[in-house]
Enzyme design. Structure first.
Site, PDB file in Angstrom:
ATOM      1  N   ARG A  92       0.861  -1.189   0.000  1.00 14.47           N
ATOM      2  CA  ARG A  92       0.000   0.000   0.000  1.00 14.47           C
ATOM      3  C   ARG A  92       0.891   1.230   0.000  1.00 14.47           C
ATOM      4  O   ARG A  92       1.663   1.451   0.931  1.00 14.47           O
ATOM      5  CB  ARG A  92      -0.906  -0.009   1.238  1.00 14.47           C
ATOM      6  CG  ARG A  92      -1.703   1.261   1.373  1.00 14.47           C
ATOM      7  CD  ARG A  92      -2.657   1.250   2.565  1.00 14.47           C
ATOM      8  NE  ARG A  92      -3.326   2.535   2.623  1.00 14.47           N
ATOM      9  CZ  ARG A  92      -3.308   3.360   3.664  1.00 14.47           C
ATOM     10  NH1 ARG A  92      -2.693   3.031   4.789  1.00 14.47           N
ATOM     11  NH2 ARG A  92      -3.913   4.530   3.608  1.00 14.47           N
ATOM     12  N   HIS A 136      -3.005  10.924   0.786  1.00 13.46           N
ATOM     13  CA  HIS A 136      -2.465  10.699   2.124  1.00 13.46           C
ATOM     14  C   HIS A 136      -1.849  12.027   2.588  1.00 13.46           C
ATOM     15  O   HIS A 136      -0.650  12.138   2.802  1.00 13.46           O
ATOM     16  CB  HIS A 136      -1.458   9.545   2.115  1.00 13.46           C
ATOM     17  CG  HIS A 136      -1.219   8.908   3.454  1.00 13.46           C
ATOM     18  ND1 HIS A 136      -1.308   7.542   3.670  1.00 13.46           N
ATOM     19  CD2 HIS A 136      -0.885   9.440   4.646  1.00 13.46           C
ATOM     20  CE1 HIS A 136      -1.024   7.273   4.936  1.00 13.46           C
ATOM     21  NE2 HIS A 136      -0.766   8.416   5.561  1.00 13.46           N
ATOM     22  N   GLU A 181      -7.527   8.356   6.244  1.00  7.80           N
ATOM     23  CA  GLU A 181      -7.836   8.998   7.521  1.00  7.80           C
ATOM     24  C   GLU A 181      -8.314  10.443   7.402  1.00  7.80           C
ATOM     25  O   GLU A 181      -7.650  11.371   7.892  1.00  7.80           O
ATOM     26  CB  GLU A 181      -6.601   8.950   8.441  1.00  7.80           C
ATOM     27  CG  GLU A 181      -6.081   7.558   8.715  1.00  7.80           C
ATOM     28  CD  GLU A 181      -4.997   7.528   9.785  1.00  7.80           C
ATOM     29  OE1 GLU A 181      -4.531   8.608  10.195  1.00  7.80           O
ATOM     30  OE2 GLU A 181      -4.625   6.432  10.224  1.00  7.80           O
ATOM     31  N   ASN A 308      -7.434   1.618   9.882  1.00  5.29           N
ATOM     32  CA  ASN A 308      -6.142   1.814  10.536  1.00  5.29           C
ATOM     33  C   ASN A 308      -6.375   1.734  12.035  1.00  5.29           C
ATOM     34  O   ASN A 308      -7.202   2.478  12.582  1.00  5.29           O
ATOM     35  CB  ASN A 308      -5.541   3.180  10.183  1.00  5.29           C
ATOM     36  CG  ASN A 308      -5.134   3.256   8.718  1.00  5.29           C
ATOM     37  OD1 ASN A 308      -5.199   2.266   7.989  1.00  5.29           O
ATOM     38  ND2 ASN A 308      -4.718   4.438   8.288  1.00  5.29           N
ATOM     39  N   TYR A 310      -4.488   1.572  15.843  1.00  5.63           N
ATOM     40  CA  TYR A 310      -3.280   1.687  16.659  1.00  5.63           C
ATOM     41  C   TYR A 310      -3.544   1.504  18.155  1.00  5.63           C
ATOM     42  O   TYR A 310      -2.749   0.904  18.850  1.00  5.63           O
ATOM     43  CB  TYR A 310      -2.608   3.050  16.437  1.00  5.63           C
ATOM     44  CG  TYR A 310      -1.968   3.138  15.067  1.00  5.63           C
ATOM     45  CD1 TYR A 310      -0.703   2.619  14.850  1.00  5.63           C
ATOM     46  CD2 TYR A 310      -2.640   3.690  13.989  1.00  5.63           C
ATOM     47  CE1 TYR A 310      -0.111   2.649  13.593  1.00  5.63           C
ATOM     48  CE2 TYR A 310      -2.060   3.727  12.721  1.00  5.63           C
ATOM     49  CZ  TYR A 310      -0.793   3.210  12.534  1.00  5.63           C
ATOM     50  OH  TYR A 310      -0.221   3.221  11.302  1.00  5.63           O
ATOM     51  N   GLU A 377      -3.483  -0.224   8.121  1.00  4.84           N
ATOM     52  CA  GLU A 377      -2.323   0.171   8.927  1.00  4.84           C
ATOM     53  C   GLU A 377      -2.474  -0.414  10.317  1.00  4.84           C
ATOM     54  O   GLU A 377      -3.560  -0.372  10.897  1.00  4.84           O
ATOM     55  CB  GLU A 377      -2.214   1.699   9.095  1.00  4.84           C
ATOM     56  CG  GLU A 377      -1.740   2.438   7.886  1.00  4.84           C
ATOM     57  CD  GLU A 377      -1.657   3.944   8.113  1.00  4.84           C
ATOM     58  OE1 GLU A 377      -1.428   4.386   9.263  1.00  4.84           O
ATOM     59  OE2 GLU A 377      -1.839   4.675   7.128  1.00  4.84           O
TER      60      GLU A 377
HETATM   61  C1  FCB Z   1      -1.467   7.169  10.773  1.00  3.83           C
HETATM   62  C2  FCB Z   1      -1.040   7.708   9.415  1.00  3.83           C
HETATM   63  C3  FCB Z   1       0.293   7.203   8.953  1.00  3.83           C
HETATM   64  C4  FCB Z   1       1.282   7.089  10.087  1.00  3.83           C
HETATM   65  C5  FCB Z   1       0.693   6.369  11.264  1.00  3.83           C
HETATM   66  C6  FCB Z   1       1.626   6.176  12.425  1.00  3.83           C
HETATM   67  O1  FCB Z   1      -2.367   8.044  11.359  1.00  3.83           O
HETATM   68  O2  FCB Z   1      -1.986   7.360   8.431  1.00  3.83           O
HETATM   69  O3  FCB Z   1       0.732   8.044   7.912  1.00  3.83           O
HETATM   70  O4  FCB Z   1       1.798   8.308  10.396  1.00  3.83           O
HETATM   71  O5  FCB Z   1      -0.449   7.026  11.702  1.00  3.83           O
END
Ligand code: FCB
Length: 484
Positions: A92, A136, A181, A308, A310, A377
């Site tokens: 990607r 992006h 995002e 995405n 985290y 992500e």
């Molecule tokens: C996300 C972004 C990516 C990267 C990660 C850690 O929010 O999409 O570009 O910075 O965080």
């Protein structure tokens, strides 16, 4: 790929994990143009809001910029070979709008397009599926001069740019992501100002958010019309499950409000064609200017949702009896709980909470029923040390990936249609406002020499992919024997 003994020992248990995923599951890695390419003034590329923002003193850590980044623009061929060496089945990447249409609208820059043309060909040649993100965060600066995402015309300009890209790459690229995002583009870019273009207005954030969504909605039919018939179109959202720290009604109320802000702001329009009731009131701003037909465009059916993931958010309502001064400003009537006792955190200060991925995927499936989901992500920043040589030991990142892939396996077993996983990131890179201080790569980048060193996490990931391949090949041949 040679592995260190500790990676090999750990892998033995992970063969079972690999077997949880369907045979055609994609194992990829992700990057973004401004974070990796460098070459910001080459081959006719125009300037972007990130060039402008990072070039302004005080906006990024140590004044870092993406001018050189990982020099991927020049090292692309060897980087693709590295992906092939790791056995990745998908990559990607994002296309830099200012390389394609340097002034934001009008003339298309053939030399910028050539770069992605070569990238796509090389990926296909190495058996890696290209997954292209069209935005992006690097808006052409020329459009920013006309209001950027506050100007409705930017959404129309995006659709034109998408059309130009699709005409050139649409014969080979089958996986398209319109936006990455938009919550971050809108809120961090226009609301808090920590990202480009650096405004501080919630009213601006919701206007930008609407125009970003409109840009997505206008791009979908262009992609459908111009890309191959088997092309698949999606959008990537950053989703943050929100948890309540206690069962008080006030806490549950602030949890729901935060969920509406973090997740439903973009999910509801894309899947239901409406903004969540009460969203704009809760943000203390008027709704954005929505024209007839906007929400219908925004809700154009998509083939997959990119997620995405985290971390999570944990909230607790203010205690009305407390005489203590609040430690932080109120967040939808609550306080963000952290550090959470017993939890580990990454170098970004993000709590490691893999269970959140299962909960979020299951609730997505219940509330929105996307046709398919890709984890576009997931990853973690840690303070990696390279002492020369061929190894970087990043056991914490190996653990992070394993726990999150396990969580994804649970969701798959529960029937959530997850079809791919992309580690963030292939390479250490420019982490926006944090500059080069945060390393997310499965491959270490020594910036002075631009040397790439595969970290233990990259080796582990390659082994997992290989184990998946071996297991699914075995079951395929068992099936074939059964059939014969
Ligand atoms: C996300 C972004 C990516 C990267 C990660 C850690 O929010 O999409 O570009 O910075 O965080």
């Amino acid at each position: 790929m040679t592995t260190t003994p500790n990676v090999r020992a750990e892998m033995e248990n992970d063969t079972e994990l690999a077997a949880c995923f369907p045979a055609n599951f994609l194992w990829g890695a992700a990057t973004a143009a401004y974070q990796t390419e460098g070459a910001t003034r080459e081959d006719g590329r125009g300037s972007s809001i990130w060039d402008q923002f990072a070039g302004t003193p005080g906006k990024t850590r140590d004044g870092d910029t993406g001018d050189v980044a990982t020099d991927h623009y020049h090292l692309m061929a060897q980087d693709v070979d590295l992906m092939a060496h790791l056995g990745l089945t998908a990559y990607r990447f994002s296309i830099a709008w200012p390389r394609i249409v340097p002034d934001g609208t009008g003339a298309v820059n053939g030399r910028g397009m050539d770069f992605y043309d070569r990238l796509v060909d090389r990926l296909l040649d190495r058996g890696i599926l290209p997954v292209a993100t069209l935005y992006h965060w690097d808006l052409p600066q020329a459009l920013e001069h006309q209001g950027g995402w506050l100007n409705r015309a930017t959404a129309l300009a995006f659709a034109e740019y998408v059309e130009a890209v699709t005409r050139r790459l649409g014969d080979r690229v089958t996986q398209w992501i319109t936006l990455n995002e938009p919550w971050c583009s809108a809120y961090l870019g226009y609301g808090t100002g920590v990202h480009a273009p650096g405004l501080h207005s919630m009213e601006a954030a919701v206007t930008a958010g609407h125009h970003l969504l409109l840009a997505h909605g206008l791009a979908v039919p262009r992609l459908r019309a111009l890309a191959r018939p088997d092309a698949r179109v999606g959008i990537t959202l950053n989703l943050t499950p929100v948890y309540a720290d206690d069962r008080r009604p006030e806490t549950l109320y602030s949890q729901q409000q935060a969920h509406r802000f973090h997740n439903r702001w973009f999910l509801d329009p894309v899947f239901h064609g409406t903004y969540p009731e009460g969203l704009f009131d809760s943000l203390g701003v008027p709704p954005p200017a929505i024209e007839d037909g906007d929400l219908a465009s925004i809700a154009a059916p998509i083939d997959f949702l990119g997620v995405n993931y985290y971390s999570r958010l944990l909230l607790r309502a203010d205690d009305p009896q407390s005489t203590q001064p609040r430690s932080a400003p109120s967040y939808f009537g609550g306080q963000i709980v952290g550090p959470v006792p017993g939890s580990a955190y990454t170098d970004m200060g993000w709590e490691i909470y893999p269970e959140g991925l299962v909960d979020m995927l299951v609730s997505l499936q219940r509330d929105y029923r996307p046709r398919a989901i890709a984890i576009t992500e997931n990853g973690a920043a840690f303070r990696d040390r390279w002492a020369g040589g061929d190894h970087v030991h990043d056991a914490q990142r190996v653990a992070y990936f394993r726990e999150h892939i396990q969580a994804m396996a649970v969701a798959v077993l529960l029937g959530v249609p997850v079809e791919g996983y992309f580690a963030w990131s292939l390479l250490d890179n420019f982490e926006w406002a944090e500059g080069y201080s945060r390393r997310f790569g499965i491959v270490y980048v020594d910036y002075p020499s631009q040397r790439r060193i595969v970290k233990d996490s990259g080796r582990w990931y390659a082994e997992l992919r290989a184990a998946h391949h071996a297991r699914t090949r075995k079951t395929d041949s068992v099936r074939a024997v059964r059939r014969s």
